[in-house]
Design a protein around this motif. Structure first.
Motif, mmCIF file in Angstrom:
data_model
loop_
_atom_site.group_PDB
_atom_site.id
_atom_site.type_symbol
_atom_site.label_atom_id
_atom_site.label_comp_id
_atom_site.label_asym_id
_atom_site.label_seq_id
_atom_site.Cartn_x
_atom_site.Cartn_y
_atom_site.Cartn_z
ATOM 1 N N PRO A 164 -12.045 -61.854 -12.470
ATOM 2 C CA PRO A 164 -13.084 -60.896 -12.884
ATOM 3 C C PRO A 164 -12.876 -59.481 -12.354
ATOM 4 C CG PRO A 164 -13.919 -62.336 -11.156
ATOM 5 C CD PRO A 164 -12.566 -62.861 -11.512
ATOM 6 N N VAL A 165 -12.194 -58.667 -13.161
ATOM 7 C CA VAL A 165 -11.941 -57.269 -12.824
ATOM 8 C C VAL A 165 -12.415 -56.402 -13.980
ATOM 9 C CG1 VAL A 165 -10.197 -55.548 -12.245
ATOM 10 C CG2 VAL A 165 -9.917 -57.916 -11.455
ATOM 11 N N ASP A 166 -13.363 -55.507 -13.720
ATOM 12 C CA ASP A 166 -13.849 -54.611 -14.765
ATOM 13 C C ASP A 166 -12.718 -53.742 -15.303
ATOM 14 O OD1 ASP A 166 -16.432 -55.484 -14.706
ATOM 15 O OD2 ASP A 166 -17.190 -53.870 -13.443
ATOM 16 N N GLY A 167 -12.690 -53.586 -16.604
ATOM 17 C CA GLY A 167 -11.744 -52.670 -17.228
ATOM 18 C C GLY A 167 -10.353 -53.234 -17.426
ATOM 19 N N ASP B 238 -3.590 -58.043 -4.469
ATOM 20 C CA ASP B 238 -2.987 -57.081 -5.377
ATOM 21 C C ASP B 238 -4.064 -56.073 -5.749
ATOM 22 O OD1 ASP B 238 -2.191 -55.970 -8.106
ATOM 23 O OD2 ASP B 238 -0.434 -57.217 -7.697
ATOM 24 N N LYS B 239 -3.734 -54.800 -5.750
ATOM 25 C CA LYS B 239 -4.732 -53.767 -6.035
ATOM 26 C C LYS B 239 -5.331 -53.933 -7.427
ATOM 27 C CE LYS B 239 -1.319 -50.315 -7.587
ATOM 28 N NZ LYS B 239 -0.770 -48.956 -7.341
ATOM 29 N N ARG B 240 -4.598 -54.578 -8.332
ATOM 30 C CA ARG B 240 -5.123 -54.782 -9.675
ATOM 31 C C ARG B 240 -6.192 -55.866 -9.724
ATOM 32 N NH1 ARG B 240 0.944 -55.295 -11.957
ATOM 33 N NH2 ARG B 240 1.041 -56.281 -9.885
ATOM 34 N N THR B 241 -6.148 -56.784 -8.788
ATOM 35 C CA THR B 241 -7.107 -57.895 -8.785
ATOM 36 C C THR B 241 -8.075 -57.853 -7.608
ATOM 37 O OG1 THR B 241 -5.572 -59.318 -7.567
ATOM 38 C CG2 THR B 241 -5.483 -59.408 -9.978
ATOM 39 N N ASP B 242 -7.853 -56.981 -6.638
ATOM 40 C CA ASP B 242 -8.712 -56.935 -5.442
ATOM 41 C C ASP B 242 -10.197 -56.766 -5.756
ATOM 42 O OD1 ASP B 242 -6.622 -57.402 -3.752
ATOM 43 O OD2 ASP B 242 -6.335 -55.299 -3.153
ATOM 44 N N PRO B 243 -10.585 -55.973 -6.774
ATOM 45 C CA PRO B 243 -12.025 -55.855 -7.063
ATOM 46 C C PRO B 243 -12.706 -57.187 -7.369
ATOM 47 C CG PRO B 243 -10.810 -54.104 -8.173
ATOM 48 C CD PRO B 243 -9.788 -55.047 -7.627
ATOM 49 N N ALA B 244 -11.948 -58.170 -7.822
ATOM 50 C CA ALA B 244 -12.538 -59.467 -8.159
ATOM 51 C C ALA B 244 -13.106 -60.174 -6.938
ATOM 52 C CB ALA B 244 -11.494 -60.358 -8.830
ATOM 53 N N LYS B 245 -12.633 -59.827 -5.747
ATOM 54 C CA LYS B 245 -13.105 -60.501 -4.537
ATOM 55 C C LYS B 245 -14.578 -60.216 -4.261
ATOM 56 C CE LYS B 245 -8.546 -60.728 -2.351
ATOM 57 N NZ LYS B 245 -8.453 -62.207 -2.388
ATOM 58 N N VAL C 181 -20.636 -63.494 -18.057
ATOM 59 C CA VAL C 181 -20.320 -62.076 -18.027
ATOM 60 C C VAL C 181 -20.352 -61.633 -16.570
ATOM 61 C CG1 VAL C 181 -21.096 -59.759 -18.684
ATOM 62 C CG2 VAL C 181 -21.212 -61.611 -20.344
ATOM 63 N N TYR C 182 -19.375 -60.868 -16.152
ATOM 64 C CA TYR C 182 -19.319 -60.437 -14.754
ATOM 65 C C TYR C 182 -19.284 -58.930 -14.655
ATOM 66 C CZ TYR C 182 -14.353 -59.839 -15.812
ATOM 67 O OH TYR C 182 -13.150 -59.462 -16.379
ATOM 68 N N GLN C 183 -19.625 -58.431 -13.460
ATOM 69 C CA GLN C 183 -19.506 -57.022 -13.117
ATOM 70 C C GLN C 183 -19.031 -56.908 -11.686
ATOM 71 O OE1 GLN C 183 -23.376 -55.295 -13.810
ATOM 72 N NE2 GLN C 183 -22.876 -54.753 -15.919
ATOM 73 N N ASN C 184 -18.075 -55.986 -11.432
ATOM 74 C CA ASN C 184 -17.605 -55.750 -10.064
ATOM 75 C C ASN C 184 -18.599 -54.896 -9.293
ATOM 76 O OD1 ASN C 184 -14.533 -55.679 -11.614
ATOM 77 N ND2 ASN C 184 -14.931 -57.142 -9.992
#
Length: 481
Positions: free
Chosen positions: A383-386, A457-464, A478-481
């Protein structure tokens, strides 16, 4: 998975009944403790050793831990299968039942209990205090002490079982309901009032000699389970999705005789059906009457339409081709990069005018040995926005993390891959399901038990930062960071 040997060595055959069996003396409660490994169906089983061999992985993947299969599920026949999550627990299906893991500390997962309840393939989902488990092999009855039988048996049973998991350490068998051709997989779809859940049952493989799995079987079954009375599930409909019969099949493509897997996106009132020879987009605004709004085929490259995954915006669908049924070595040079792969589709238009438009294929870029069953299988979004990033199981091809933000140029950004389970011969093994849940990747190994991975990974880190209380991969939130 498609045509792999059953837990007792016979090829998969299907057959089921239509009806309800509610809680009563006929329903033996499943054991809440680990049963001894001395049942009649376990005596000749070969025990699986702890995972060994070399591991290759990308630098951004950390192998946090592995918890091997435990008795009575530590046999070659007891395939580990799908995963559902609730709070600090993972519920992992097995051909012989299911396992409850405590994952509060992902670095040290623990087995809370194991429930021996054979029937294959043990597809699972959770809703509140309820666990739903699919039974896809004919059994003598609907209890957890049933025995195998033949699909020609007019008294055989297959379908859905319902467990109360209000105490995860002591699952309690609540009810069961039979469905035509059993339940290979199922999809949980909550009703809009929050009073019940629907289970869309995917099953296939009809034959004229199977009294409870009659052709043409171009349908799914829909079960309604009242949340305040799960002892009384009912079949509300069995809609025919393919009134024209669906794909008739070719030497390289499966005929459509039902669906293999359906993924629902309730907030978008959409579902995507992977239906053997067809991929379909469904309108599920009326939960009891799903309606096909678009249908696609790929007779050049897709042999067996398997699971589906939406992106978070509901503007794309990834369909998977399970070439070889999950038991063949198809990640090799001879098979090539477009067979046994994912197909990325954009959803164009809206409402009843929505259409699936193909953009490109994605397959892991590493060739596997001919002793490794490997093909695209179950996964979920990270779950990473954008961005559209997915983690996915590839059996003995391991676990792959790939980015399809640009539908036309999907690319792998991380992987975890063990060496062959048995270098001397092809043995069904590897990651059945790999899902991202609350900061970590969890992989259910057919033979390897539970693996926990961490992608850094900086591309997936927001998912944490994204947290779910409950997660069923075939019921996309539906998710939001």
């Amino acid at each position: 998975m498609v045509l792999k040997p059953s837990p007792r060595g016979r090829l998969r055959v299907l057959g089921a009944a239509l009806g309800v069996l509610t809680l009563g003396l006929a329903l033996a409660p499943a054991s809440a403790a680990t049963p001894p490994n001395n049942g009649p169906e376990e005596l000749s089983a070969q025990t699986v050793a702890a995972p060994a061999g070399d591991v290759s992985k990308s630098e951004n993947i950390e192998h946090v831990t592995n918890l091997p299969k435990q008795a009575p599920f530590n046999t070659l026949e007891a395939f580990g299968t799908d995963i559902a999550f609730k709070q600090d627990y993972a519920y992992v299906g097995n051909y012989d039942g299911f396992v409850v893991y405590d994952i509060k500390n992902p670095k040290k997962p623990q087995i809370v209990t194991q429930v021996l309840c054979p029937g294959g393939q043990g597809d699972v989902s959770v809703s509140g205090d309820l666990l739903f488990v699919s039974t896809d092999y004919p059994r003598t009855n609907n209890t957890c002490t049933s025995e195998k039988t033949d699909a020609k048996d007019p008294n055989g049973w297959e379908g859905m079982k319902v467990f109360d998991i209000s105490d995860p350490a002591k699952p309690r068998y609540v009810s069961a309901i039979a469905t035509d051709c059993g339940s290979h997989t199922h999809t949980l779809v909550p009703d809009k009032a929050g009073e019940a859940v629907y289970l869309y049952i995917s099953s296939y493989g009809p034959r004229a000699e199977f009294p409870k799995c009659q052709p043409p079987h171009d349908k799914i079954s829909i079960i309604k389970v009242p949340l305040d009375n799960p002892a009384e599930p009912v079949i509300v409909d069995a809609p025919v999705l393919f009134p024209d019969g669906g794909n008739p099949g070719t030497p390289d493509t499966s005929a459509t005789t039902g669906c293999h897997d359906i993924t629902a996106f309730p907030e978008k009132d959409l579902a995507a059906g992977a239906c053997m020879g067809d991929g379909v987009l469904l309108d599920i605004s009326d939960r009891e009457q799903p309606r096909v709004i678009n249908q696609v085929r790929d007779e050049e490259n897709f042999a067996f339409w398997h699971p589906a995954t939406f992106n978070n915006e509901g503007t794309k669908v990834v369909f998977t081709d399970e070439l070889g049924g999950g038991s063949a070595a198809t990640c090799n040079e001879a098979t090539g990069p477009t067979r046994g792969a994912n197909g990325v589709y954009d959803i164009v238009g809206s409402g009843a005018d929505s259409k699936l438009e193909f953009r490109n294929y994605f397959k892991i870029p590493r060739h596997q040995a001919d002793t490794e069953n490997c093909v695209a299988h179950n996964g979920s979004l990270i779950p990473v926005d954008g961005r559209d990033i997915m983690v996915q199981a590839w059996y003995q091809g391991g676990v792959s993390v790939w980015d399809f933000t640009d539908s036309t140029k999907p690319e792998e950004i991380g992987f975890f891959d063990r060496s062959a389970f048995d270098p001397a011969k092809l043995q069904t093994a590897g990651s059945w399901s790999a899902y991202y849940y609350n900061g970590y990747i969890y992989s259910s190994g057919i033979q390897e038990g539970l693996d926990v991975l961490d992608i850094k990974d900086k591309r997936t880190d927001p998912a944490k930062k994204v947290r779910f209380e409950e997660f069923n991969p075939q019921t996309q939130p539906v998710y939001q960071n």
